[in-house]
Design an enzyme around this catalytic site. Structure first.
Site, PDB file in Angstrom:
ATOM      1  N   GLU B  29       0.938  -1.187  -0.050  1.00 52.05           N
ATOM      2  CA  GLU B  29       0.043  -0.153  -0.050  1.00 52.05           C
ATOM      3  C   GLU B  29       0.909   1.275   0.019  1.00 52.05           C
ATOM      4  O   GLU B  29       1.639   1.309   0.980  1.00 52.05           O
ATOM      5  CB  GLU B  29      -0.806   0.046   1.268  1.00 52.05           C
ATOM      6  CG  GLU B  29      -1.866  -1.113   1.397  1.00 52.05           C
ATOM      7  CD  GLU B  29      -2.235  -1.775   2.628  1.00 52.05           C
ATOM      8  OE1 GLU B  29      -2.086  -0.943   3.531  1.00 52.05           O
ATOM      9  OE2 GLU B  29      -2.949  -2.628   2.641  1.00 52.05           O
ATOM     10  N   SER B  59      -5.678  -4.196   1.254  1.00 48.00           N
ATOM     11  CA  SER B  59      -6.143  -5.491   1.298  1.00 48.00           C
ATOM     12  C   SER B  59      -5.077  -6.443   1.522  1.00 48.00           C
ATOM     13  O   SER B  59      -4.088  -7.186   0.645  1.00 48.00           O
ATOM     14  CB  SER B  59      -6.680  -6.044  -0.186  1.00 48.00           C
ATOM     15  OG  SER B  59      -7.868  -5.170  -0.701  1.00 48.00           O
ATOM     16  N   GLU B  60      -4.727  -6.699   2.611  1.00 48.52           N
ATOM     17  CA  GLU B  60      -3.374  -7.155   3.293  1.00 48.52           C
ATOM     18  C   GLU B  60      -3.587  -8.687   2.752  1.00 48.52           C
ATOM     19  O   GLU B  60      -2.654  -9.370   2.274  1.00 48.52           O
ATOM     20  CB  GLU B  60      -3.407  -7.312   4.610  1.00 48.52           C
ATOM     21  CG  GLU B  60      -2.932  -5.922   5.312  1.00 48.52           C
ATOM     22  CD  GLU B  60      -3.498  -4.775   4.973  1.00 48.52           C
ATOM     23  OE1 GLU B  60      -4.971  -5.087   5.196  1.00 48.52           O
ATOM     24  OE2 GLU B  60      -3.207  -3.752   5.384  1.00 48.52           O
ATOM     25  N   GLN B  82       2.027  -1.997   5.428  1.00 47.24           N
ATOM     26  CA  GLN B  82       2.483  -0.632   5.848  1.00 47.24           C
ATOM     27  C   GLN B  82       2.811  -0.270   7.361  1.00 47.24           C
ATOM     28  O   GLN B  82       3.693   0.398   7.399  1.00 47.24           O
ATOM     29  CB  GLN B  82       1.141   0.284   5.536  1.00 47.24           C
ATOM     30  CG  GLN B  82       1.311   1.775   5.454  1.00 47.24           C
ATOM     31  CD  GLN B  82       0.210   2.446   4.521  1.00 47.24           C
ATOM     32  OE1 GLN B  82      -0.809   2.502   5.201  1.00 47.24           O
ATOM     33  NE2 GLN B  82       0.744   2.785   3.512  1.00 47.24           N
ATOM     34  N   ASP B  85       1.716  -4.378  12.374  1.00 47.70           N
ATOM     35  CA  ASP B  85       0.604  -4.690  13.175  1.00 47.70           C
ATOM     36  C   ASP B  85      -0.616  -5.386  12.098  1.00 47.70           C
ATOM     37  O   ASP B  85      -1.422  -5.990  12.503  1.00 47.70           O
ATOM     38  CB  ASP B  85      -0.178  -3.303  13.743  1.00 47.70           C
ATOM     39  CG  ASP B  85       1.027  -2.726  14.214  1.00 47.70           C
ATOM     40  OD1 ASP B  85       0.737  -2.462  15.805  1.00 47.70           O
ATOM     41  OD2 ASP B  85       1.873  -2.325  13.803  1.00 47.70           O
ATOM     42  N   ILE B  87      -0.442  -7.092   9.758  1.00 48.36           N
ATOM     43  CA  ILE B  87      -0.293  -8.510   9.310  1.00 48.36           C
ATOM     44  C   ILE B  87      -1.222  -9.247   9.974  1.00 48.36           C
ATOM     45  O   ILE B  87      -1.686 -10.586   9.300  1.00 48.36           O
ATOM     46  CB  ILE B  87       1.183  -8.992   9.470  1.00 48.36           C
ATOM     47  CG1 ILE B  87       1.587 -10.266   8.867  1.00 48.36           C
ATOM     48  CG2 ILE B  87       1.402  -9.478  11.124  1.00 48.36           C
ATOM     49  CD1 ILE B  87       3.031 -10.552   9.047  1.00 48.36           C
ATOM     50  N   HIS B 127      -0.276   0.531  16.224  1.00 48.08           N
ATOM     51  CA  HIS B 127       1.224   0.817  15.214  1.00 48.08           C
ATOM     52  C   HIS B 127       2.546   0.543  16.124  1.00 48.08           C
ATOM     53  O   HIS B 127       3.599   1.432  15.606  1.00 48.08           O
ATOM     54  CB  HIS B 127       1.107   2.364  14.927  1.00 48.08           C
ATOM     55  CG  HIS B 127       0.056   2.752  13.861  1.00 48.08           C
ATOM     56  ND1 HIS B 127      -1.330   2.500  14.271  1.00 48.08           N
ATOM     57  CD2 HIS B 127       0.138   2.782  12.526  1.00 48.08           C
ATOM     58  CE1 HIS B 127      -1.987   2.995  13.286  1.00 48.08           C
ATOM     59  NE2 HIS B 127      -1.201   3.117  12.037  1.00 48.08           N
TER      60      HIS B 127
END
Ligand code: TPP
Ligand code: MG
Lengths: 435, 324
Positions: B29, B59-60, B82, B85, B87, B127
């Protein structure tokens, strides 16, 4: 149904459907004899979908089966013994007993990705396959299947949306067999046609009678051709019925009897046999030959599977990592220098073709009725040069092989911008560090 | 040789690998035009173009899934989270699809999943995470968490060239805080090898990522008091370098494990078990741990400081251990 398939290939479709069905019937018998280690998931009544869709692919194309797509594995060249041994957890199976059912593949020769149980996950994976194939210049199409129930997973949406933004050469077959385990489709998805999910991604879709193998084949073939021409992805909903329970353990008492009765009259193999006879594609003798061939092949492969040993225990520890056992090689069918500097260098800026404002004059995007929206998205593009915000038709955007900043649309936009007064501030320029 | 930051070292590794091998592609992203939330991928798009540097939707699952699919055709995708977290949003793709692929069907997945991780920058509960142990608990993955610029570059190159899926954690507190001379020449750092950062005889401090620097600072303080701590940087958490760990414990006979990750289920517990199984007789004191609190990472500076391991906490634990 009009078809361009030769009579021989039409008989081929029958062969695969019947092989699929007879193989599964044998699996059920083996299951009852306790010779199958895990479950057996029947595709009874859905054989026309597995076979008709995969038959539309070429050898170079990629697919990933779901659990009810044994027929597609057979079309791709796997043998009944592969399916028998997988279910019986034998060391001679493609996964040597590490995984079961249709959970196996072959990246090098047959281009089959092994599925996992988690529904929907194959959709982003096959999107990546399609993107990589395009990147390498292979001109392939990727295909996978999803159930009516599986189409409600997050992976389905993320995957199809990503595929759509990438215009990936990817065909997704949505097998609407009316049931997701014990839950009817109406409780899974509030749509009459699940193909309408495609509208949310601005991609084309089709609805097809899943129990008409020729219709399935022809629809899929057209979609595969579209995708190969750079107009993917495409969603095809095949209407069908799961004629057994979710798996062998499930008697499906929750399904109303008349529903089974109706769909029994739609059996894809019986319908296709009648078609072949009516159109004189074959005669009783030819059918008997094909049936005998199926029995022979299944006898032999079942014998092979039953005679195969289970894996030895030491195998459990092996193969967690690739330690040089596999080579990773890309098959380039375009010049590598096309993707290397200087050819790959671009201005790293966005070109924004529409400013996204509310368009009062414009009708809301017209959508066609819910019987599938044809091969083209319903979005209409106003003539270019209009002062109105332009609805972007992703169908018309350059395929990704054209780096942005160089496509015809971008050139047109540039020209227009220079002719008129300076546009509002809309570019986020970021000075890319060049090396 | 110029001094560069860890962030620049990671960027150099990406540039050099993309230059070396056209099968290396990047996706994530805002990684292209914008150059990534932390500018790690700055300039990649301009040089290698949109076919190789792909800005994705948020859209991980799609990112990791597509990277896996690409790797099946022989590409070596480097996917960015990005913030690491996120993940959590693609846990299934990573642990079920990617990690099991080679074992269950012989399909290697040569991809790298990298992203900024860790606390100390007031990122708050979403984060700042250190989710490495979910993945250390997943056979089939490799997990790297470097602490220096040199290692970050060399290990990322190794990760990209590896035939297995590698998770590459980049501690964001270190991104621009650690700097060193890093060769412009091609070099790699082997995966699965810890390194002794400071020799010592009195106790071993095992650590990784930002906590290595905390441990080194503590060791310098302790040295003034006459306590010589050996500091080991694990660098790779999976596979763990058991030899280096055991050799040091056998030498110093005392072990303190320091990590920023939470205590329960953190790697310190695993290392303690490893040492008990293999070097119990060599221990002169119970194994000690200084870790993040068993809480989410809090936002407000005093709360976050309380959460994190500190030089003070490490020094106190080390003194206790040394005099046991
Ligand atoms: C993500 C996920 N959740 C739950 C399951 C358990 N499960 C396996 S099949 C199934 C029903 C699937 O229905 P559908 O997608 O319509 O496919 P069909 O079985 O009808 O072919 C469920 C709930 C699963 N495999 N994956
Ligand atoms: Mg279903």
């Amino acid at each position: 149904m009009q078809t361009r398939l030769t009579p021989e290939k039409q008989v081929d479709l029958y062969y695969y459907m019947q092989l699929n069905r007879q193989l599964e019937e044998r699996l059920v018998r083996l299951f009852r004899q306790n010779k199958v280690v895990g479950g057996v998931y029947s595709s009874l009544g859905q054989e026309g979908i597995s076979v008709g869709t995969s038959y539309a692919l070429e050898a170079r194309d990629w697919l990933a089966p779901m659990i009810r797509n044994i027929g597609a594995l057979l079309v791709k060249g796997f043998k009944p013994r592969d399916i028998f041994t997988q279910h019986m957890a034998k060391v001679t199976s493609p996964t040597q007993g590490k995984d079961g059912t249709s959970h196996f593949g072959d990246l090098k020769v047959r281009h089959v990705v092994s599925p996992i149980s988690m529904l929907g996950d194959l959709i982003p994976v096959m999107t990546g396959v399609a993107m990589a194939g395009r990147y390498l210049g292979q001109n392939i199409v990727a295909m996978t299947w999803i159930g009516d129930g599986g189409s409600s997973t997050g992976a389905f949406h993320e995957g199809l949306n990503f595929a759509a933004t990438q215009r990936a050469p990817f065909v997704l077959i949505l097998e609407n067999n009316q049931w997701a385990y014990s839950t009817p489709v109406s409780k899974q998805v509030p749509l009459r046609d699940l193909a309408d999910r495609a509208k949310a991604y601005g991609i084309a879709s089709k609805v097809v009678d899943g129990n008409d193998v020729l219709a399935v084949y022809e629809t899929t073939k057209a979609a595969v051709d579209e995708c190969r021409a750079g107009r993917g992805p495409i969603l095809i909903e095949a209407k069908t019925m799961r004629m057994k329970g979710h798996a062998q353990h499930d008697p499906a008492e929750y399904v109303p009897k008349p529903m089974f009765e109706f769909w029994k009259s739609q059996d894809p193999i019986a319908r296709y046999e009648a078609y072949l006879a009516e159109n004189k594609i074959w005669d009783a003798k030819r059918k008997a030959e094909v049936d005998a061939r199926i029995e022979r092949e299944l006898d032999e492969d079942q014998r092979f599977a039953e005679g195969s040993p289970l894996p030895s225990a030491e195998l459990a520890k092996e193969g967690v990592y690739c330690e040089g056992c596999h080579t990773v090689e890309a098959q380039w069918e375009r010049a590598k220098k096309e993707v290397m500097p200087p050819a790959s260098c671009i201005d790293a800026i966005w070109k924004i073709n529409e400013f996204g404002a509310f368009a009062a004059k414009q009708e809301h995007i017209p959508r066609q009725a819910s019987t599938g929206n044809g091969m083209k998205p319903a979005v209409q593009v106003p003539a270019s040069g209009s002062a109105q915000p332009v609805e972007v038709d992703i169908d018309k955007q350059p395929a990704l092989r054209v780096p942005f900043g160089r496509g015809p649309k971008d050139r047109a936009f540039e020209r227009e911008r220079q002719e008129k007064q300076p546009p509002p501030k809309h570019r986020h320029r970021h000075k890319g560090r060049r090396r | 040789m110029p001094e560069i930051t860890m962030l620049e070292a990671i960027r150099e590794a990406l540039f050099e690998e993309m230059e070396r091998d056209p099968t290396v592609v990047a996706l994530g992203e805002d990684i292209g035009v914008y150059g990534g939330a932390f500018k790690v991928t700055d300039g990649l798009l301009a040089k290698y173009g949109p076919e190789r540097v792909i800005d994705t939707p948020i859209s991980e699952t799609a990112i990791v899934g597509a990277a896996c699919g690409m790797s099946y055709l022989g590409l070596r995708p480097v996917a960015e989270m990005q913030f690491i977290d996120f993940i959590a949003c693609c846990f299934n793709q990573v642990t079920n699809f990617v990690a099991k692929s080679h074992y269950r069907c012989g399909a290697p997945v040569p991809m790298v999943l990298r992203g900024p991780s860790g606390g100390g920058v007031h990122g708050g509960p979403f984060h700042s995470a250190n989710p490495e142990m979910y993945f250390v608990h997943t056979p089939g993955l490799k997990v790297i968490y470097p602490s220096t610029a040199y290692d970050a570059k060399g290990l990322l190159k190794s990760a990209i060239r590896d035939n297995n899926p590698v998770l590459f954690f980049e501690h964001k507190f270190l991104y621009r805080r650690v700097k060193e001379e890093v060769p412009k020449t091609d070099y790699t750092v082997p995966i699965g090898k810890a390194i002794v950062r400071r020799q010592g005889r009195d106790l071993t401090i095992l650590s990784y990522a930002a906590a290595v620097h905390t441990a080194l600072e503590a060791a310098a303080t302790l040295a003034k008091e006459g306590i010589e701590a050996e500091v080991i940087d694990l660098r790779t958490l999976l596979p763990l370098d058991k030899e280096t760990i055991l050799a040091s414990v056998k030498k110093t006979n005392r072990l303190l494990v320091v990590h920023e990750d939470t205590k329960t289920g953190g790697i310190a517990g695993e290392i303690a078990a490893l040492v008990c199984e293999n070097a119990f007789d060599h221990l002169d004191a119970p194994i000690s741990r200084v870790t993040g609190l068993d809480t989410p990472v809090p936002y407000s500076p005093p709360l976050e400081a309380e959460f994190l391991p500190s030089v003070e906490k490490v020094s106190v634990a080390a003194r206790e251990l040394a005099k046991y």
